[in-house]
Scaffold this motif. Structure first.
Motif, PDB file in Angstrom:
ATOM      1  N   ASP A 238      75.468 -13.771  64.109  1.00 47.81           N
ATOM      2  CA  ASP A 238      74.115 -13.243  63.923  1.00 47.81           C
ATOM      3  C   ASP A 238      73.653 -12.577  65.214  1.00 47.81           C
ATOM      4  O   ASP A 238      73.861 -13.109  66.317  1.00 47.81           O
ATOM      5  N   LEU A 239      73.027 -11.408  65.060  1.00 38.18           N
ATOM      6  CA  LEU A 239      72.495 -10.650  66.188  1.00 38.18           C
ATOM      7  C   LEU A 239      71.020 -10.373  65.924  1.00 38.18           C
ATOM      8  O   LEU A 239      70.649  -9.946  64.839  1.00 38.18           O
ATOM      9  N   GLU A 240      70.184 -10.618  66.929  1.00 37.78           N
ATOM     10  CA  GLU A 240      68.773 -10.313  66.813  1.00 37.78           C
ATOM     11  C   GLU A 240      68.497  -9.003  67.543  1.00 37.78           C
ATOM     12  O   GLU A 240      68.871  -8.831  68.706  1.00 37.78           O
ATOM     13  N   ILE A 241      67.833  -8.065  66.871  1.00 39.78           N
ATOM     14  CA  ILE A 241      67.518  -6.757  67.460  1.00 39.78           C
ATOM     15  C   ILE A 241      66.295  -6.915  68.350  1.00 39.78           C
ATOM     16  O   ILE A 241      65.197  -7.223  67.882  1.00 39.78           O
TER      17      ILE A 241
ATOM     18  N   GLU B 116      69.891   3.643  70.888  1.00 41.72           N
ATOM     19  CA  GLU B 116      70.382   2.602  71.791  1.00 41.72           C
ATOM     20  C   GLU B 116      69.712   1.326  71.314  1.00 41.72           C
ATOM     21  O   GLU B 116      68.496   1.306  71.100  1.00 41.72           O
ATOM     22  N   VAL B 117      70.506   0.293  71.136  1.00 38.31           N
ATOM     23  CA  VAL B 117      69.993  -0.948  70.562  1.00 38.31           C
ATOM     24  C   VAL B 117      70.361  -2.109  71.482  1.00 38.31           C
ATOM     25  O   VAL B 117      71.523  -2.240  71.881  1.00 38.31           O
ATOM     26  N   ASP B 118      69.363  -2.930  71.809  1.00 40.74           N
ATOM     27  CA  ASP B 118      69.603  -4.166  72.550  1.00 40.74           C
ATOM     28  C   ASP B 118      69.591  -5.307  71.548  1.00 40.74           C
ATOM     29  O   ASP B 118      68.651  -5.426  70.752  1.00 40.74           O
ATOM     30  N   VAL B 119      70.644  -6.123  71.587  1.00 45.49           N
ATOM     31  CA  VAL B 119      70.717  -7.273  70.678  1.00 45.49           C
ATOM     32  C   VAL B 119      70.917  -8.548  71.486  1.00 45.49           C
ATOM     33  O   VAL B 119      71.428  -8.519  72.605  1.00 45.49           O
TER      34      VAL B 119
END
Length: 165
Positions: free
Chosen positions: A156-159, A99-102
């Motif tokens: 662009d997405l920051e993790i 599970e990743v929050d971006v």
């Protein structure tokens, strides 16, 4: 006489539908994903048993053919399943089962779960491991910025977080 001009007894003929196409990708599943596939297969087998007990007419034969096709598809998916336990993944690297929050460029926070193709449901934040967004995220670490190439343009997405439930 040509067969086209003879009346055949519809009660003796069965219908076989073409198989549903299988994905060309390896069928990665979590242990829960495999259990879900097996449950779908058993449910479809139970449906078929009920259909076979019903009186035969064209509609029931078609329903049987659909159930048989679905069973063949699910048997193949289960047979091709490669179980990957998310608990065995490195905790700081995005991988299958994470599970990743971006954080997006416009400061929206989005949560994705990277799942197998059979479990994918983008409306619920479950994305296929083979989707463009998952391919952009996999292998990246906490704090990384990745470029998500989408039809409407790159973003662009920051993790911000990585979890393996």
């Amino acid at each position: 006489m040509s067969k086209a001009f003879t009346k055949e007894d519809d009660d003796t003929e069965s219908i076989r539908l073409d198989d549903l196409p299988q994905s060309p990708h390896p069928n990665l599943v979590t242990p829960q994903g495999l259990a879900d596939l097996q449950a779908r297969l058993e449910a479809r087998r139970a449906d078929l048993a009920g259909l076979l007990a019903a009186p035969e007419d064209f509609d029931s034969k078609m329903a049987v053919a659909v159930a048989e096709r679905d069973i063949r598809f699910l048997e193949a998916r289960v047979g091709r399943a490669i179980v990957v336990d998310p608990k065995g993944q490195a905790p700081d690297v995005v991988a299958f089962g994470a599970e990743v929050d971006v954080l997006t460029e416009d400061d929206r926070r989005i949560n994705f779960a990277i799942v197998g193709e059979d479990a994918a449901d983008p409306a619920r934040g479950k994305i296929s491991v083979y989707s463009p967004i998952a391919r952009a995220l996999i292998g990246e670490t906490l704090g990384s910025t990745v470029e998500w190439r989408k039809p409407s343009g790159n973003e662009d997405l920051e993790i911000e977080a990585i979890r393996f439930p």
